[in-house]
Design a protein around this motif. Structure first.
Motif, PDB file in Angstrom:
ATOM      1  N   GLU A  12       0.838  -1.208   0.000  1.00 29.55           N
ATOM      2  CA  GLU A  12       0.000   0.000   0.000  1.00 29.55           C
ATOM      3  C   GLU A  12       0.873   1.257   0.000  1.00 29.55           C
ATOM      4  O   GLU A  12       0.626   2.192  -0.765  1.00 29.55           O
ATOM      5  N   TYR A  13       1.896   1.270   0.852  1.00 28.98           N
ATOM      6  CA  TYR A  13       2.771   2.434   0.928  1.00 28.98           C
ATOM      7  C   TYR A  13       3.545   2.620  -0.378  1.00 28.98           C
ATOM      8  O   TYR A  13       3.632   3.732  -0.911  1.00 28.98           O
ATOM      9  N   TYR A  14       4.125   1.537  -0.903  1.00 31.52           N
ATOM     10  CA  TYR A  14       4.955   1.625  -2.100  1.00 31.52           C
ATOM     11  C   TYR A  14       4.176   2.204  -3.278  1.00 31.52           C
ATOM     12  O   TYR A  14       4.616   3.159  -3.917  1.00 31.52           O
ATOM     13  N   ASN A  20       2.193   8.998  -6.481  1.00 30.38           N
ATOM     14  CA  ASN A  20       2.084  10.406  -6.098  1.00 30.38           C
ATOM     15  C   ASN A  20       3.409  11.154  -5.973  1.00 30.38           C
ATOM     16  O   ASN A  20       3.438  12.377  -6.114  1.00 30.38           O
ATOM     17  N   ASN A  21       4.493  10.437  -5.671  1.00 28.76           N
ATOM     18  CA  ASN A  21       5.790  11.099  -5.444  1.00 28.76           C
ATOM     19  C   ASN A  21       6.903  10.067  -5.538  1.00 28.76           C
ATOM     20  O   ASN A  21       7.444   9.627  -4.521  1.00 28.76           O
ATOM     21  N   HIS A  61      -1.589   5.122 -12.043  1.00 31.34           N
ATOM     22  CA  HIS A  61      -2.273   4.561 -10.879  1.00 31.34           C
ATOM     23  C   HIS A  61      -2.126   3.049 -10.915  1.00 31.34           C
ATOM     24  O   HIS A  61      -2.462   2.411 -11.917  1.00 31.34           O
ATOM     25  N   HIS A  62      -1.595   2.487  -9.840  1.00 30.25           N
ATOM     26  CA  HIS A  62      -1.489   1.038  -9.702  1.00 30.25           C
ATOM     27  C   HIS A  62      -2.735   0.514  -8.999  1.00 30.25           C
ATOM     28  O   HIS A  62      -3.116   1.045  -7.954  1.00 30.25           O
ATOM     29  N   ALA A  63      -3.347  -0.516  -9.560  1.00 28.76           N
ATOM     30  CA  ALA A  63      -4.452  -1.222  -8.913  1.00 28.76           C
ATOM     31  C   ALA A  63      -3.961  -2.639  -8.644  1.00 28.76           C
ATOM     32  O   ALA A  63      -3.798  -3.437  -9.575  1.00 28.76           O
TER      33      ALA A  63
END
Length: 126
Positions: A12-14, A20-21, A61-63
């Motif tokens: 989730e963090y990665y 986003n950054n 965006h990664h899903a």
């Protein structure tokens, strides 16, 4: 330590950070870290961040579809395998991807903090 919980939190963090950054991913790598991105190997924090921030797209965006993990060795490492879809800004169709991370404890004996020792990314073409 619950490897499933660590893997889920890491993923989730990665991907939130990547989307986003990307430069913010630097703290996850060390000079011994290696990234293989579509077959091209890169080693070290600066080179990895340069590779990720230099990709030919700015917004994505990664899903995530699946997360599989296993404990790795006596040092407390974790193997994390991720599959999912990558949507690039302005593109109609998402790309399928797979990514493997080998997470290692930042400090031996402290299993609460990890860095990415190995990172392998591939797009999956049908």
């Amino acid at each position: 330590m619950d490897t499933d919980v660590v893997a889920k939190q890491f993923v989730e963090y990665y991907y939130t950070t990547f989307d986003n950054n990307r430069a913010g991913l630097a703290s996850l790598y060390q000079d011994t870290s290696m990234l293989t991105f579509e077959g091209a190997k890169t080693q070290g924090v600066a080179a990895i961040v340069n590779k990720l921030t230099g990709l030919p797209f700015q917004q994505c965006h990664h899903a995530v579809s699946t997360i599989d993990c296993q404990p790795s060795g006596p040092a407390g490492g974790i193997l994390v395998f991720v599959s999912g879809n990558l949507q690039l800004a302005g593109e109609q169709h998402a790309l399928k991807f797979s990514q493997m991370f080998h997470l290692m404890p930042q400090h031996p004996g402290n299993p609460g903090s990890f860095f990415v020792l190995n990172d392998i990314f591939r797009l999956n073409y049908a």
